[in-house]
Design a protein around this motif. Sequence first.
Motif, PDB file in Angstrom:
ATOM      1  N   ALA A   1     -54.218   3.023 -36.128  1.00  0.00           N
ATOM      2  CA  ALA A   1     -55.298   3.680 -36.774  1.00  0.00           C
ATOM      3  C   ALA A   1     -56.038   2.856 -37.563  1.00  0.00           C
ATOM      4  O   ALA A   1     -55.630   1.908 -38.295  1.00  0.00           O
ATOM      5  N   PRO A   2     -57.404   2.680 -37.601  1.00  0.00           N
ATOM      6  CA  PRO A   2     -58.202   1.882 -38.505  1.00  0.00           C
ATOM      7  C   PRO A   2     -57.698   2.257 -40.112  1.00  0.00           C
ATOM      8  O   PRO A   2     -57.532   3.356 -40.529  1.00  0.00           O
ATOM      9  N   LEU A   3     -57.635   1.199 -40.741  1.00  0.00           N
ATOM     10  CA  LEU A   3     -57.355   1.298 -42.128  1.00  0.00           C
ATOM     11  C   LEU A   3     -58.874   1.431 -42.894  1.00  0.00           C
ATOM     12  O   LEU A   3     -59.595   0.944 -42.723  1.00  0.00           O
ATOM     13  N   GLU A   4     -58.431   2.254 -43.916  1.00  0.00           N
ATOM     14  CA  GLU A   4     -59.697   2.587 -44.907  1.00  0.00           C
ATOM     15  C   GLU A   4     -60.131   1.292 -45.293  1.00  0.00           C
ATOM     16  O   GLU A   4     -61.563   1.539 -45.624  1.00  0.00           O
ATOM     17  N   GLU A   5     -59.407   0.293 -45.870  1.00  0.00           N
ATOM     18  CA  GLU A   5     -59.909  -0.605 -46.608  1.00  0.00           C
ATOM     19  C   GLU A   5     -60.803  -1.450 -45.729  1.00  0.00           C
ATOM     20  O   GLU A   5     -61.668  -2.384 -46.190  1.00  0.00           O
ATOM     21  N   PHE A   6     -60.685  -1.411 -44.406  1.00  0.00           N
ATOM     22  CA  PHE A   6     -61.672  -1.995 -43.512  1.00  0.00           C
ATOM     23  C   PHE A   6     -62.687  -1.251 -42.905  1.00  0.00           C
ATOM     24  O   PHE A   6     -63.288  -1.851 -42.039  1.00  0.00           O
TER      25      PHE A   6
ATOM     26  N   TYR B   1     -66.157  -2.976 -42.512  1.00  0.00           N
ATOM     27  CA  TYR B   1     -66.217  -4.109 -41.451  1.00  0.00           C
ATOM     28  C   TYR B   1     -66.297  -3.395 -39.906  1.00  0.00           C
ATOM     29  O   TYR B   1     -66.586  -4.137 -39.262  1.00  0.00           O
ATOM     30  N   MET B   2     -65.817  -2.172 -39.951  1.00  0.00           N
ATOM     31  CA  MET B   2     -66.064  -1.550 -38.663  1.00  0.00           C
ATOM     32  C   MET B   2     -67.345  -1.011 -38.326  1.00  0.00           C
ATOM     33  O   MET B   2     -67.526  -0.253 -37.201  1.00  0.00           O
ATOM     34  N   LYS B   3     -68.356  -0.933 -39.187  1.00  0.00           N
ATOM     35  CA  LYS B   3     -69.501  -0.371 -38.900  1.00  0.00           C
ATOM     36  C   LYS B   3     -70.407  -1.237 -38.003  1.00  0.00           C
ATOM     37  O   LYS B   3     -70.382  -2.446 -37.929  1.00  0.00           O
TER      38      LYS B   3
END
Length: 74
Positions: free
Chosen positions: A64-69, A72-74
Amino acid sequence: MNIPVAEAKARFSELVKRAQAGEEIVVTRHGKPVARVVPAAVEDELPRIGALKGLIRIADDFDAPLEEFAEYMK
């Protein structure tokens, strides 16, 4: 089995085979033990595939994607 050094030298190959089969041979000098010939300890190798089966657990959200990143995922 107890065997004098001189006899052990003459029958070394046979003694190694007997030790390999599990027998312990005690080599003596003047009737006193000076050495032992015993089977080598065999280390069991772990199989590479599946060696840790049941010992490792992967979390359900592992990928699952990490909240900290998130930015960068936008």
